[in-house]
Design a protein around this motif. Sequence first.
Motif, PDB file in Angstrom:
ATOM      1  N   UNK A  22     -52.715  54.039 -20.077  1.00  0.00           N
ATOM      2  CA  UNK A  22     -51.817  53.999 -21.245  1.00  0.00           C
ATOM      3  C   UNK A  22     -50.382  54.132 -20.771  1.00  0.00           C
ATOM      4  N   UNK A  23     -49.526  53.289 -21.322  1.00  0.00           N
ATOM      5  CA  UNK A  23     -48.128  53.294 -20.926  1.00  0.00           C
ATOM      6  C   UNK A  23     -47.355  54.371 -21.685  1.00  0.00           C
ATOM      7  N   UNK A  24     -46.497  55.091 -20.966  1.00  0.00           N
ATOM      8  CA  UNK A  24     -45.559  56.039 -21.566  1.00  0.00           C
ATOM      9  C   UNK A  24     -44.152  55.503 -21.337  1.00  0.00           C
ATOM     10  N   UNK A  25     -43.394  55.385 -22.416  1.00  0.00           N
ATOM     11  CA  UNK A  25     -42.012  54.914 -22.349  1.00  0.00           C
ATOM     12  C   UNK A  25     -41.106  56.002 -22.909  1.00  0.00           C
ATOM     13  N   UNK A  26     -40.119  56.393 -22.138  1.00  0.00           N
ATOM     14  CA  UNK A  26     -39.176  57.424 -22.584  1.00  0.00           C
ATOM     15  C   UNK A  26     -37.749  56.983 -22.313  1.00  0.00           C
ATOM     16  N   UNK A  27     -36.852  57.455 -23.171  1.00  0.00           N
ATOM     17  CA  UNK A  27     -35.420  57.218 -22.981  1.00  0.00           C
ATOM     18  C   UNK A  27     -34.768  58.556 -22.686  1.00  0.00           C
ATOM     19  N   UNK A  28     -34.154  58.635 -21.518  1.00  0.00           N
ATOM     20  CA  UNK A  28     -33.508  59.884 -21.109  1.00  0.00           C
ATOM     21  C   UNK A  28     -32.155  59.564 -20.478  1.00  0.00           C
ATOM     22  N   UNK A  29     -31.120  60.142 -21.056  1.00  0.00           N
ATOM     23  CA  UNK A  29     -29.753  59.932 -20.564  1.00  0.00           C
ATOM     24  C   UNK A  29     -29.395  58.451 -20.458  1.00  0.00           C
ATOM     25  N   UNK A  30     -29.849  57.681 -21.438  1.00  0.00           N
ATOM     26  CA  UNK A  30     -29.530  56.264 -21.478  1.00  0.00           C
ATOM     27  C   UNK A  30     -30.406  55.379 -20.627  1.00  0.00           C
TER      28      UNK A  30
END
Length: 217
Positions: free
Chosen positions: A113-121
Amino acid sequence: MATIKRTETSNVTWKEVLEIINSGKATEKLKPGTEITETLKDGSRAVIAVAAVDLYQNGEVIFCFRNTVGEDHRMNKEWTNKGGWKDCKMREYLNSEILALLPDELVEMLSPKKTIQIQNGSTLECEDLLFLPSEYEVHGEEIYAKYNGVDKQFPFYKERTNRIVVDEDGDTTWRWLASPYASNTTYFCFVSSYGGAYSYDASYSFGVAPGFAIRKS
């Protein structure tokens, strides 16, 4: 007016679960909330619930543990959430020590399963056989973590009480989520013992209640 609730219990193998998914009958026979009780290799008992069916793609069933497994664990040894889920120590722990506790039959049919996160742009992506849900997948809203524009709430978690997990003694407990706190450099999100959204320092030990996906083969 009175109501009646009936429950049905039967034995099942993971091979039979996969057969249901392959037959296209998961929405009928594996509805969110369906529970499977399994004995792990360390002898502990795990209760695993169907959390979502066909949520991100057709023919995919997402399962989540209703109890913690292994020992309480830290997201990172240091006080940092740098690198989010992709670089955290919890990810390594899940996909080594905890994965090794699962029955071989189950491990063979897991889909990453893919995890996508946005951190500090920056956008951080990774794939795992075992994962922790994101804040949005549990609570259905952006609270402490930056929403990635992709995640959907697991239908099972729309009821707050379903977000609660228990420890080996059956007591409700806190458990980590994969999401780093957006405006803090040391915190990750977690779910409280009554199903609420909170965050705390990455080096603190909380319960581990992972999820996994099985897809039509």
